[in-house]
Design a protein around this motif. Structure first.
Motif, short mmCIF file in Angstrom:
data_model
loop_
_atom_site.label_atom_id
_atom_site.label_comp_id
_atom_site.label_asym_id
_atom_site.label_seq_id
_atom_site.Cartn_x
_atom_site.Cartn_y
_atom_site.Cartn_z
N ALA A 30 102.58 47.70 18.54
CA ALA A 30 102.03 48.40 17.84
C ALA A 30 102.23 48.30 16.24
O ALA A 30 101.59 48.44 15.52
CB ALA A 30 102.09 49.94 18.19
N HIS A 31 103.48 48.30 15.90
CA HIS A 31 104.20 47.96 14.55
C HIS A 31 103.52 46.52 14.25
O HIS A 31 103.26 46.37 12.97
CB HIS A 31 105.55 47.88 14.58
N ALA A 32 103.42 45.65 15.08
CA ALA A 32 102.86 44.36 14.52
C ALA A 32 101.40 44.70 14.43
O ALA A 32 100.97 43.93 13.26
CB ALA A 32 103.02 43.14 15.95
N LEU A 33 100.72 45.27 14.73
CA LEU A 33 99.18 45.73 14.44
C LEU A 33 99.38 46.19 13.15
O LEU A 33 98.45 45.81 12.19
CB LEU A 33 98.61 46.51 15.62
N ASN A 34 100.36 47.20 12.67
CA ASN A 34 100.07 47.96 11.43
C ASN A 34 100.44 46.61 10.59
O ASN A 34 99.71 46.89 9.46
CB ASN A 34 101.21 49.07 11.38
N LEU A 35 101.41 45.83 10.72
CA LEU A 35 101.77 44.69 9.61
C LEU A 35 100.57 43.98 9.53
O LEU A 35 100.17 43.48 8.36
CB LEU A 35 102.86 43.68 10.33
N SER A 36 99.93 43.56 10.48
CA SER A 36 98.75 42.51 10.33
C SER A 36 97.49 43.42 9.49
O SER A 36 96.67 42.43 8.77
CB SER A 36 98.14 42.55 11.68
N GLN A 37 97.44 44.72 9.79
CA GLN A 37 96.59 45.20 8.77
C GLN A 37 96.84 45.25 7.42
O GLN A 37 95.89 45.55 6.45
CB GLN A 37 96.29 46.73 9.23
N GLN A 38 98.19 44.87 7.01
CA GLN A 38 98.49 44.87 5.74
C GLN A 38 98.49 43.35 5.14
O GLN A 38 98.91 42.81 4.18
CB GLN A 38 99.94 45.24 5.52
N GLY A 39 97.72 42.48 6.16
CA GLY A 39 97.80 41.11 5.87
C GLY A 39 98.80 40.14 6.09
O GLY A 39 98.83 38.99 5.73
N GLN A 40 99.90 40.67 7.04
CA GLN A 40 101.08 40.00 7.23
C GLN A 40 100.77 39.07 8.50
O GLN A 40 100.37 39.85 9.36
CB GLN A 40 102.04 40.82 7.16
N ALA A 41 101.36 37.93 8.64
CA ALA A 41 101.47 37.25 9.98
C ALA A 41 102.77 37.97 10.73
O ALA A 41 103.75 38.39 9.77
CB ALA A 41 101.62 35.81 9.77
N VAL A 42 102.61 37.95 11.95
CA VAL A 42 103.82 38.43 12.78
C VAL A 42 104.51 37.72 13.59
O VAL A 42 103.90 36.82 14.50
CB VAL A 42 103.17 39.66 13.71
N TYR A 43 105.62 37.35 13.45
CA TYR A 43 106.60 36.41 14.35
C TYR A 43 107.08 37.41 15.65
O TYR A 43 107.54 38.42 15.35
CB TYR A 43 108.02 36.17 13.53
N LEU A 44 106.91 36.73 16.69
CA LEU A 44 107.29 37.40 18.10
C LEU A 44 108.00 36.14 18.73
O LEU A 44 107.59 35.05 18.87
CB LEU A 44 106.17 37.76 18.71
N PRO A 45 109.09 36.77 19.53
CA PRO A 45 109.71 35.70 20.36
C PRO A 45 108.92 34.85 21.56
O PRO A 45 107.91 35.63 21.90
CB PRO A 45 110.99 36.47 21.15
N GLU A 46 109.25 33.81 21.86
CA GLU A 46 108.48 32.84 22.83
C GLU A 46 108.49 33.96 24.10
O GLU A 46 107.47 33.86 24.76
CB GLU A 46 109.07 31.77 23.16
N ASN A 47 109.40 34.63 24.41
CA ASN A 47 109.35 35.40 25.82
C ASN A 47 109.04 36.86 25.67
O ASN A 47 108.82 37.44 26.57
CB ASN A 47 111.14 35.38 26.32
#
Length: 280
Positions: free
Chosen positions: A133-150
């Motif tokens: 959910a936080h990643a979605l909020n960041l994406s709405q601000q135009g940011q790429a989101v980094y997530l671990p492989e797992n």
């Protein structure tokens, strides 16, 4: 850890059984390779680096002020209930939340490293869903989101229906600087204060169903255990990693909590049999 620029961190927890966790300078657990070296290392004859003990109250003030500054000051407390067995961790969260609201309740682990939530509108919200959910909020601000492989594979299927841009990274290699800047991956309190101020329920409703089950397993021998591997099943996936001399961590991911729990239980038995040199 990134706030105080430490080279490494050691977290000690537990009562009857003491658990010692090691962290790198970016705040993530050390790699499996380095953990193995630590477990096999001989006691050092001389101390190469000396440190000093600082009272945690100093770090507490720095930490609270840093989170408050990230959204322009503490302001009024956010309406939300807080549940945690550790009084010290709970008091940290009460610096930002009222602790007295039943419509939204955060449930924090005693070590403060994981959090789930319960909402009267959407029900149970897992830690993974809070992160997404936080990643979605960041994406709405135009940011790429980094997530671990797992991190749950369900996040990748969300990208076709949303502007979410995911970049996967390995925690077994050097952690990118961009990951440290997106501190929500390592700081549940930071993440939840921002989520609660940005319509957490709306963000969660936009997410697909996903679930995980995690278990720490003590085995006789890790020699034949395929740790560091990801195993794909028809209805989910299994991730096996090493967490101690004779301990492994099993993570099962699926689209329902029932399936994740079943996968976790089945593979726990399989790994125990492998660890005891029995055929499967």
């Amino acid at each position: 850890m990134p706030l105080i620029s430490a080279d490494c961190g050691i977290f000690i927890s537990g009562e009857n059984c003491i658990k010692i966790s090691f962290f790198g300078e970016r705040g993530f657990p050390v790699t499996s390779e380095l953990l193995t070296e630590i477990m096999k290392a001989e006691p050092a004859e001389t101390v190469e680096k000396c440190g000093k003990i600082n009272q945690s109250t100093s770090f507490r003030s720095i930490y609270i002020d840093n989170i408050a500054d990230s959204f322009g000051g503490t302001g009024s407390s956010i309406p939300a209930g807080i549940s945690c067995g550790n009084r010290s961790v709970r008091s940290l969260w009460l610096e930002f939340f009222t602790g007295e609201d039943d419509s939204l309740v955060f449930q924090i682990s005693d070590d403060g490293q994981r959090v789930n939530a319960y909402s009267s509108q959407v029900g149970f919200i897992s830690y993974e869903k809070l992160i997404l959910a936080h990643a979605l909020n960041l994406s709405q601000q135009g940011q790429a989101v980094y997530l671990p492989e797992n991190f749950h594979y369900g996040a990748d299927f969300l990208t076709s229906e949303s502007p979410l841009k995911i970049i996967r990274f390995s925690t077994e290699k050097k952690i990118p600087e961009e990951v440290v800047k997106q501190r929500f991956l390592l700081d549940p309190l930071y993440m939840c204060t921002h989520l609660a101020r940005n319509n957490i329920i709306k963000s969660v409703k936009a997410l697909p169903q996903l679930a995980s089950a995690k278990r720490e397993i003590t085995i006789d021998s890790v020699e034949n255990i395929p740790y560091g591997k990801t195993i794909l099943e028809n209805d989910g996936r299994i991730i096996i990693s090493r967490s101690g001399k004779n301990r492994i961590t099993l993570l099962a991911q699926a689209y329902s909590s029932e399936t994740a729990a079943e996968l976790c239980s089945d593979w726990s038995e399989k790994l125990r049999r492998i660890g005891s040199q029995q055929n499967i």
